[in-house]
Scaffold this active site. Structure first.
Site, PDB file in Angstrom:
ATOM      1  N   CYS A 103       0.828  -1.210   0.000  1.00  0.00           N
ATOM      2  CA  CYS A 103       0.000   0.000   0.000  1.00  0.00           C
ATOM      3  C   CYS A 103       0.864   1.264   0.000  1.00  0.00           C
ATOM      4  CB  CYS A 103      -0.907  -0.042   1.231  1.00  0.00           C
ATOM      5  SG  CYS A 103      -1.784   1.480   1.583  1.00  0.00           S
ATOM      6  N   CYS A 138       0.106   3.960   2.583  1.00  0.00           N
ATOM      7  CA  CYS A 138       0.495   3.544   3.942  1.00  0.00           C
ATOM      8  C   CYS A 138       1.882   4.087   4.278  1.00  0.00           C
ATOM      9  CB  CYS A 138       0.482   2.026   4.064  1.00  0.00           C
ATOM     10  SG  CYS A 138      -1.158   1.297   3.850  1.00  0.00           S
TER      11      CYS A 138
END
Length: 161
Positions: free
Chosen positions: A58, A61
């Site tokens: 991700c 993230c």
């Protein structure tokens, strides 16, 4: 209306329109600690808790971790905890991510993804803000640096309760 107030209004109105404000995942779910032992998120009852779901793949993230480190450090003494739950099936991927992007907050792991399902996860990362009573009060899908002031304002309001 200030930019910060406008950001907060946008976030809250988006949640109300999407019907997400009333959804109620709970802190009763069990996750794994780094050592592999099972743990309940209820250990954080009595604190304002920011639960964040993340994965090694991700990209947003990577941007959220420095901010979560900052707010953990800034508000921990007031009863605030960040709990980031990793969803990677392969723990080696998570540990490789953490070697590059360190976490100074609580890490938990849910390779089966059952907790993410219970939280009705809609995207990565997704975060859930709980008050001291363990009630869900806010949900965010994605991480947007331009909204961090509004995220922080939500935390501060709950810490004053």
């Amino acid at each position: 209306m200030s930019k910060q107030q406008l950001n907060k209004f946008y976030l809250v109105s988006t949640l109300i329109v999407s019907g997400q404000l009333l959804a109620a995942p709970s802190l009763e779910n069990s996750v794994l600690k780094k050592d592999g032992n099972e743990s309940s998120l209820q250990e954080f009852l009595g604190k304002v808790v920011y639960v964040d779901f993340w994965a090694s793949w991700c990209a947003p993230c990577r941007k959220s971790f420095p901010w979560m480190n900052k707010v953990q450090s800034k508000y921990q003494q007031q009863g605030f905890e960040v709990v980031a739950i990793n969803l990677d099936v392969d723990s080696a991927s998570a540990h490789e991510f953490l070697a590059k992007v360190p976490a100074k907050f609580n890490l938990r792991f849910n390779p089966d993804g059952d907790v993410a399902t219970a939280f009705d996860l809609l995207g990565m990362p997704s975060s859930y803000l709980f008050n001291r009573q363990g009630e869900l009060v806010q949900r965010h899908v994605g991480f947007y640096e331009k909204h961090t002031a509004a995220y922080e304002e939500e935390i501060e309001l709950l810490l004053k309760e």
